[in-house]
Design a protein around this motif. Structure first.
Motif, PDB file in Angstrom:
ATOM      1  N   PRO A  34       0.789  -1.234   0.000  1.00 31.80           N
ATOM      2  CA  PRO A  34       0.000   0.000   0.000  1.00 31.80           C
ATOM      3  C   PRO A  34       0.822   1.285   0.000  1.00 31.80           C
ATOM      4  O   PRO A  34       0.312   2.336  -0.380  1.00 31.80           O
ATOM      5  N   HIS A  35       2.096   1.216   0.431  1.00 30.59           N
ATOM      6  CA  HIS A  35       2.917   2.418   0.518  1.00 30.59           C
ATOM      7  C   HIS A  35       4.050   2.347  -0.501  1.00 30.59           C
ATOM      8  O   HIS A  35       4.705   1.308  -0.642  1.00 30.59           O
ATOM      9  N   ALA A  36       4.285   3.447  -1.188  1.00 25.79           N
ATOM     10  CA  ALA A  36       5.356   3.503  -2.180  1.00 25.79           C
ATOM     11  C   ALA A  36       6.720   3.398  -1.519  1.00 25.79           C
ATOM     12  O   ALA A  36       6.905   3.791  -0.363  1.00 25.79           O
ATOM     13  N   ARG A  37       7.675   2.845  -2.266  1.00 27.14           N
ATOM     14  CA  ARG A  37       9.084   2.768  -1.841  1.00 27.14           C
ATOM     15  C   ARG A  37       9.260   2.070  -0.491  1.00 27.14           C
ATOM     16  O   ARG A  37      10.068   2.474   0.329  1.00 27.14           O
ATOM     17  N   SER A  38       8.487   1.021  -0.266  1.00 24.47           N
ATOM     18  CA  SER A  38       8.660   0.238   0.961  1.00 24.47           C
ATOM     19  C   SER A  38       9.903  -0.647   0.899  1.00 24.47           C
ATOM     20  O   SER A  38      10.435  -1.055   1.923  1.00 24.47           O
ATOM     21  N   ALA A  39      10.360  -0.979  -0.327  1.00 26.85           N
ATOM     22  CA  ALA A  39      11.535  -1.816  -0.540  1.00 26.85           C
ATOM     23  C   ALA A  39      11.435  -3.151   0.191  1.00 26.85           C
ATOM     24  O   ALA A  39      12.252  -3.462   1.059  1.00 26.85           O
ATOM     25  N   PRO A  40      10.425  -3.980  -0.135  1.00 25.06           N
ATOM     26  CA  PRO A  40      10.374  -5.311   0.485  1.00 25.06           C
ATOM     27  C   PRO A  40      11.658  -6.062   0.181  1.00 25.06           C
ATOM     28  O   PRO A  40      12.131  -6.073  -0.956  1.00 25.06           O
ATOM     29  N   THR A  41      12.216  -6.682   1.213  1.00 26.25           N
ATOM     30  CA  THR A  41      13.584  -7.203   1.088  1.00 26.25           C
ATOM     31  C   THR A  41      13.641  -8.718   1.173  1.00 26.25           C
ATOM     32  O   THR A  41      14.043  -9.384   0.225  1.00 26.25           O
ATOM     33  N   THR A  42      13.278  -9.293   2.321  1.00 18.94           N
ATOM     34  CA  THR A  42      13.292 -10.750   2.443  1.00 18.94           C
ATOM     35  C   THR A  42      11.946 -11.230   2.954  1.00 18.94           C
ATOM     36  O   THR A  42      11.132 -10.448   3.459  1.00 18.94           O
ATOM     37  N   ILE A  43      11.734 -12.536   2.855  1.00 25.21           N
ATOM     38  CA  ILE A  43      10.409 -13.086   3.068  1.00 25.21           C
ATOM     39  C   ILE A  43      10.511 -14.435   3.768  1.00 25.21           C
ATOM     40  O   ILE A  43      11.522 -15.146   3.609  1.00 25.21           O
ATOM     41  N   ALA A  44       9.514 -14.778   4.562  1.00 25.93           N
ATOM     42  CA  ALA A  44       9.500 -16.055   5.287  1.00 25.93           C
ATOM     43  C   ALA A  44       8.057 -16.474   5.499  1.00 25.93           C
ATOM     44  O   ALA A  44       7.139 -15.647   5.455  1.00 25.93           O
ATOM     45  N   ILE A  45       7.861 -17.755   5.753  1.00 30.12           N
ATOM     46  CA  ILE A  45       6.519 -18.304   5.915  1.00 30.12           C
ATOM     47  C   ILE A  45       6.390 -18.907   7.308  1.00 30.12           C
ATOM     48  O   ILE A  45       7.185 -19.774   7.693  1.00 30.12           O
ATOM     49  N   ALA A  46       5.403 -18.443   8.056  1.00 29.76           N
ATOM     50  CA  ALA A  46       5.177 -18.937   9.410  1.00 29.76           C
ATOM     51  C   ALA A  46       4.512 -20.303   9.372  1.00 29.76           C
ATOM     52  O   ALA A  46       4.028 -20.759   8.331  1.00 29.76           O
ATOM     53  N   ALA A  47       4.459 -20.954  10.532  1.00 37.76           N
ATOM     54  CA  ALA A  47       3.871 -22.295  10.616  1.00 37.76           C
ATOM     55  C   ALA A  47       2.405 -22.306  10.203  1.00 37.76           C
ATOM     56  O   ALA A  47       1.906 -23.310   9.696  1.00 37.76           O
ATOM     57  N   ASP A  48       1.706 -21.185  10.400  1.00 36.68           N
ATOM     58  CA  ASP A  48       0.295 -21.110  10.024  1.00 36.68           C
ATOM     59  C   ASP A  48       0.102 -20.748   8.558  1.00 36.68           C
ATOM     60  O   ASP A  48      -1.027 -20.558   8.102  1.00 36.68           O
ATOM     61  N   GLY A  49       1.198 -20.621   7.810  1.00 33.42           N
ATOM     62  CA  GLY A  49       1.136 -20.331   6.388  1.00 33.42           C
ATOM     63  C   GLY A  49       1.143 -18.857   6.034  1.00 33.42           C
ATOM     64  O   GLY A  49       1.240 -18.501   4.851  1.00 33.42           O
ATOM     65  N   ARG A  50       1.023 -17.979   7.040  1.00 32.42           N
ATOM     66  CA  ARG A  50       1.037 -16.555   6.726  1.00 32.42           C
ATOM     67  C   ARG A  50       2.432 -16.124   6.268  1.00 32.42           C
ATOM     68  O   ARG A  50       3.451 -16.669   6.690  1.00 32.42           O
ATOM     69  N   VAL A  51       2.446 -15.124   5.405  1.00 36.06           N
ATOM     70  CA  VAL A  51       3.672 -14.649   4.776  1.00 36.06           C
ATOM     71  C   VAL A  51       4.160 -13.399   5.508  1.00 36.06           C
ATOM     72  O   VAL A  51       3.398 -12.436   5.678  1.00 36.06           O
ATOM     73  N   TRP A  52       5.416 -13.418   5.934  1.00 35.54           N
ATOM     74  CA  TRP A  52       6.038 -12.287   6.628  1.00 35.54           C
ATOM     75  C   TRP A  52       7.183 -11.755   5.774  1.00 35.54           C
ATOM     76  O   TRP A  52       7.860 -12.518   5.090  1.00 35.54           O
ATOM     77  N   PHE A  53       7.420 -10.448   5.833  1.00 31.00           N
ATOM     78  CA  PHE A  53       8.494  -9.865   5.034  1.00 31.00           C
ATOM     79  C   PHE A  53       9.006  -8.586   5.688  1.00 31.00           C
ATOM     80  O   PHE A  53       8.317  -7.950   6.490  1.00 31.00           O
ATOM     81  N   THR A  54      10.238  -8.243   5.361  1.00 30.51           N
ATOM     82  CA  THR A  54      10.839  -7.008   5.858  1.00 30.51           C
ATOM     83  C   THR A  54      10.688  -5.916   4.804  1.00 30.51           C
ATOM     84  O   THR A  54      10.702  -6.182   3.607  1.00 30.51           O
ATOM     85  N   GLU A  55      10.546  -4.678   5.268  1.00 26.53           N
ATOM     86  CA  GLU A  55      10.539  -3.503   4.406  1.00 26.53           C
ATOM     87  C   GLU A  55      11.697  -2.619   4.865  1.00 26.53           C
ATOM     88  O   GLU A  55      11.544  -1.792   5.765  1.00 26.53           O
ATOM     89  N   SER A  56      12.853  -2.792   4.244  1.00 27.52           N
ATOM     90  CA  SER A  56      14.071  -2.141   4.731  1.00 27.52           C
ATOM     91  C   SER A  56      13.970  -0.624   4.699  1.00 27.52           C
ATOM     92  O   SER A  56      14.332   0.062   5.658  1.00 27.52           O
ATOM     93  N   SER A  57      13.505  -0.059   3.591  1.00 22.37           N
ATOM     94  CA  SER A  57      13.448   1.396   3.476  1.00 22.37           C
ATOM     95  C   SER A  57      12.347   1.997   4.328  1.00 22.37           C
ATOM     96  O   SER A  57      12.475   3.119   4.835  1.00 22.37           O
ATOM     97  N   ALA A  58      11.253   1.267   4.498  1.00 24.58           N
ATOM     98  CA  ALA A  58      10.112   1.789   5.250  1.00 24.58           C
ATOM     99  C   ALA A  58      10.197   1.506   6.743  1.00 24.58           C
ATOM    100  O   ALA A  58       9.358   1.976   7.512  1.00 24.58           O
TER     101      ALA A  58
END
Length: 343
Positions: free
Chosen positions: A41-65
């Motif tokens: 939803p926000h410009a220039r968030s710079a999503p960087t890395t990603i991981a999947i929790a045990a419940d299947g939800r997707v987590w990720f870092t936004e380095s610039s944001a």
């Protein structure tokens, strides 16, 4: 070994299937190369890395944001959590043994923990300006991390107790690490062209790569029982490297290198895909590497800049994988995936 590049579908999959965890008997999975994306939803968030929790939800870092993001596999219920300290630059995220997600704060010199509901705790690293980067859950139940500027490997317990272990070679630049099938942590030494191994007790062994200026970067455990890593190319972190290869190292330290397609930028991150082959990100492409070193590249989408990728193993031996290969698109400011199905 042979390399090829594909930009369009190579197989036809059925309608996009829901995400689910694969059994250990799931084999011969393939992708049609079609990219599915969810814009942030926000410009220039710079999503960087990603991981999947045990419940299947997707987590990720936004380095610039300076945020951690979370969403359901269908893109719904996207929530972003701001870090308590500004300009912390969250870098790598991975699942912990405690059911929480853990992440490194590259500029903040801290390790972070976020609960499923978004509560954040931070743990200071004693060595100043250590630049923590890659992290992985070890077989001992602790989170291990590399301290790029400090030349050390760190460990943090689920309770937040941090320990540090020096690497014998000075100024080694540990850039990435992963848990191996031998119960040890394996890591890349970007500045000194080595792959290292550290036991849970902190004993370090180093293996020298065949070529100088190889620039070893991200590393992961492969389905074949070896560790796989990328060799960076170009000027990064004040050093010129001429890698542009995918490397493989056995538990005894035997090293094999596979040349990548000549055209294109440096590879960045590496992970095991749902098909149990090794995959990497490289500019606007995702690459697949077979155990024999045969490389095929797929488009990551028009104008994409693929960075982090994961099918669930998160730098651990690939015993837990979903039927999607997720990746962050830093330029497109979105979270994307390739769908896999049985052949």
């Amino acid at each position: 070994m042979a390399s090829s590049v594909v930009a369009a579908a190579t197989v036809a999959l059925a309608a996009d299937a829901p995400q689910h965890w694969l059994s250990s008997r799931s084999t011969s999975w393939v992708t049609d190369g079609q990219v599915h994306s969810f814009p942030l939803p926000h410009a220039r968030s710079a999503p960087t890395t990603i991981a999947i929790a045990a419940d299947g939800r997707v987590w990720f870092t936004e380095s610039s944001a300076n945020r951690i993001g979370r969403m359901n596999p269908d893109g719904s219920h996207l929530v972003e959590f701001e870090l308590p300290h500004p300009a912390s630059s969250p870098r790598i995220i991975a699942r912990g043994a405690d059911g929480n997600m853990w992440f490194s704060e590259h500029a903040g010199n801290r390790m972070g923990r976020i609960t499923p509901d978004g509560t954040i705790s931070e743990f200071d690293i004693s060595t100043p300006a250590s630049q923590p980067r890659a992290i992985a859950l070890g077989a001992d139940g602790n989170i291990w991390f590399g301290m790029f500027a400090a030349g050390k490997i760190g460990r943090v317990t689920p309770a937040g107790v941090v320990s540090e272990f020096p690497i014998p070679t000075p100024d080694s630049g540990p850039r990435a690490l992963a848990a191996g099938p031998d119960g040890n942590i394996w890591f890349s030494e970007y500045r000194t062209d080595r792959i290292g191994r550290i036991t849970p007790q902190g004993r370090v062994t180093e293996f020298t790569l065949p070529r100088p200026n190889s620039g070893p970067g991200d590393i992961t455990a492969g389905a074949d029982g070896a560790m796989w890593f990328v060799e960076l190319s170009g000027g990064m972190d004040g050093q010129f490297t001429n890698g542009k290869r995918i490397g493989r190292i056995t538990m005894s330290g035997s090293i094999t290198e596979f040349a990548m397609p000549a055209q294109g930028p440096s590879p960045i991150n590496i992970a095991v895909g749902p098909d149990r082959n090794v995959w990497y990100s490289r500019g606007g492409k995702l690459g697949r590497v077979t155990p024999r070193g045969e490389i095929t590249e797929f488009s990551a989408g028009d104008g994409a800049l693929a960075v982090g990728l994961s099918a669930g193993s998160d730098r651990q031996p690939p015993t837990r994988l979903v039927n999607r290969l997720w990746f962050t698109d830093a330029r497109g400011n979105q979270i994307s995936y390739l769908q896999f199905a049985p052949r």
